[in-house]
Design a protein around this motif. Structure first.
Motif, PDB file in Angstrom:
ATOM      1  N   ASN A 118       0.839  -1.201   0.000  1.00 25.75           N
ATOM      2  CA  ASN A 118       0.000   0.000   0.000  1.00 25.75           C
ATOM      3  C   ASN A 118       0.880   1.259   0.000  1.00 25.75           C
ATOM      4  O   ASN A 118       1.912   1.283  -0.662  1.00 25.75           O
ATOM      5  CB  ASN A 118      -0.984  -0.045   1.165  1.00 25.75           C
ATOM      6  N   ILE A 122       1.899   5.116   5.494  1.00 23.59           N
ATOM      7  CA  ILE A 122       1.160   4.345   6.500  1.00 23.59           C
ATOM      8  C   ILE A 122       1.912   3.083   6.923  1.00 23.59           C
ATOM      9  O   ILE A 122       1.936   2.725   8.098  1.00 23.59           O
ATOM     10  CB  ILE A 122      -0.239   3.949   5.954  1.00 23.59           C
ATOM     11  N   ASN A 142      -1.811  -1.965   5.031  1.00 21.86           N
ATOM     12  CA  ASN A 142      -2.855  -1.130   5.620  1.00 21.86           C
ATOM     13  C   ASN A 142      -3.514  -0.359   4.486  1.00 21.86           C
ATOM     14  O   ASN A 142      -2.858   0.387   3.761  1.00 21.86           O
ATOM     15  CB  ASN A 142      -2.251  -0.157   6.651  1.00 21.86           C
ATOM     16  N   GLU A 143      -4.808  -0.539   4.323  1.00 25.50           N
ATOM     17  CA  GLU A 143      -5.517   0.101   3.217  1.00 25.50           C
ATOM     18  C   GLU A 143      -6.012   1.503   3.550  1.00 25.50           C
ATOM     19  O   GLU A 143      -6.708   2.130   2.759  1.00 25.50           O
ATOM     20  CB  GLU A 143      -6.668  -0.788   2.754  1.00 25.50           C
ATOM     21  N   GLU A 144      -5.647   2.007   4.724  1.00 27.23           N
ATOM     22  CA  GLU A 144      -5.963   3.395   5.055  1.00 27.23           C
ATOM     23  C   GLU A 144      -5.250   4.329   4.081  1.00 27.23           C
ATOM     24  O   GLU A 144      -4.104   4.095   3.689  1.00 27.23           O
ATOM     25  CB  GLU A 144      -5.512   3.691   6.481  1.00 27.23           C
ATOM     26  N   ARG A 145      -5.946   5.383   3.674  1.00 22.56           N
ATOM     27  CA  ARG A 145      -5.358   6.339   2.729  1.00 22.56           C
ATOM     28  C   ARG A 145      -4.708   7.481   3.500  1.00 22.56           C
ATOM     29  O   ARG A 145      -5.390   8.233   4.209  1.00 22.56           O
ATOM     30  CB  ARG A 145      -6.436   6.895   1.790  1.00 22.56           C
ATOM     31  N   PRO A 146      -3.397   7.652   3.384  1.00 23.08           N
ATOM     32  CA  PRO A 146      -2.718   8.677   4.181  1.00 23.08           C
ATOM     33  C   PRO A 146      -3.001  10.087   3.687  1.00 23.08           C
ATOM     34  O   PRO A 146      -3.353  10.317   2.524  1.00 23.08           O
ATOM     35  CB  PRO A 146      -1.237   8.333   3.992  1.00 23.08           C
TER      36      PRO A 146
END
Length: 275
Positions: A118, A122, A142-146
């Motif tokens: 990803n 992150i 982690n697929e959270e978008r920084p």
């Protein structure tokens, strides 16, 4: 820690202009912007070398110098990546993989010691934290978008800018569309995230201050994904360029609905875009 960052060879495709670059006395068309940015996120006390195989030779001695080898790659570079991994394995070096290739096909690279998938803002920090504590996992995902307003300036000191036909900056990640041929939504999401105007001007300043003049690629997969925000950037960029006699000729990628926005086209032209 001695960290070797490797940008693999790009084969003869759309992304490679090897056969024409000799006419302008350059070795590579585009800089390895991702790895240059990742290098800026690494600890300040690390010794870092970067080898772009499109511009320089990767020797066995350079691999042996490293404690860890970090490979960042696009899918098109898969063949070169596998060759690099094989060389590192023979020399018993720790290999870390990241970027679109490893994020898209992590199951293919079972012989890679660690995968940082990803977006690095992150997933790199927990890797570095675990490395310091001596308790590394194999996969960091982690697929959270920084928030990319926190992304540091690239480490331009790690390359010879004069070997490249163009420099590069990134303004945004993500695209609101879902074209069937494109993997950007999978990699970076459907909501365009942008850097601040002040941050972008610092990136332009950094290139100007190291002496770059000429082509500058804004590498966004869709520069106009957030048209309202990009117009505010262009209004800041126009006087910046004018005050320095337009040191950069800009080009980028954008969806064809650009043609429906006359104001945006005028702003891009005034800022120095020619393609």
């Amino acid at each position: 820690m001695k960290a070797l960052l490797i940008y693999p060879l790009i084969p003869d495709t759309f992304w490679n202009f090897r056969h024409v670059l000799k006419f302008i006395r350059k070795k590579a068309a585009h800089v390895p912007l991702g790895l240059l940015t990742v290098a800026a996120m690494m600890p300040k006390d690390w010794e870092i070398k970067l080898v772009d195989m499109n511009a320089q030779h990767l020797s066995d001695a350079t691999i042996q110098w490293a404690d860890m080898v970090f490979i960042g790659a696009m899918i098109i570079q898969k063949e070169s990546v596998q060759q690099i991994i094989s060389r590192c394995r023979k020399m018993e070096r720790v290999v870390v993989g990241g970027g679109p290739l490893f994020t898209s096909f992590p199951e293919v690279f079972e012989d890679v010691d660690h995968l940082i998938l990803n977006e690095a803002e992150i997933t790199l920090p927990p890797f570095l934290k675990d490395l310091q504590s001596g308790n590394l996992n194999r996969i960091y995902q982690n697929e959270e978008r920084p928030n990319i307003t926190m992304t540091p300036l690239p480490r331009w000191d790690l390359i010879d800018i004069n070997t490249y036909a163009s420099m590069a900056v990134q303004y945004s990640r993500g695209c609101p569309y879902n074209c069937e041929f494109c993997d950007i939504v999978y990699l970076n999401g459907r909501e365009p995230r942008v850097k601040s105007n002040e941050q972008m001007l610092k990136e332009f300043d950094s290139l100007y201050n190291i002496g770059w003049r000429g082509s500058l690629f804004i590498v966004d997969d869709n520069f106009i994904g957030n048209r309202l925000q990009v117009k505010t950037l262009l209004r800041k960029l126009i006087p910046w360029q004018a005050a320095r006699n337009f040191p950069f000729t800009l080009y980028t990628q954008a969806t064809v609905n650009l043609a429906l926005d006359e104001e945006l086209m005028q702003l891009m032209t005034a800022a120095g875009f020619d393609s």
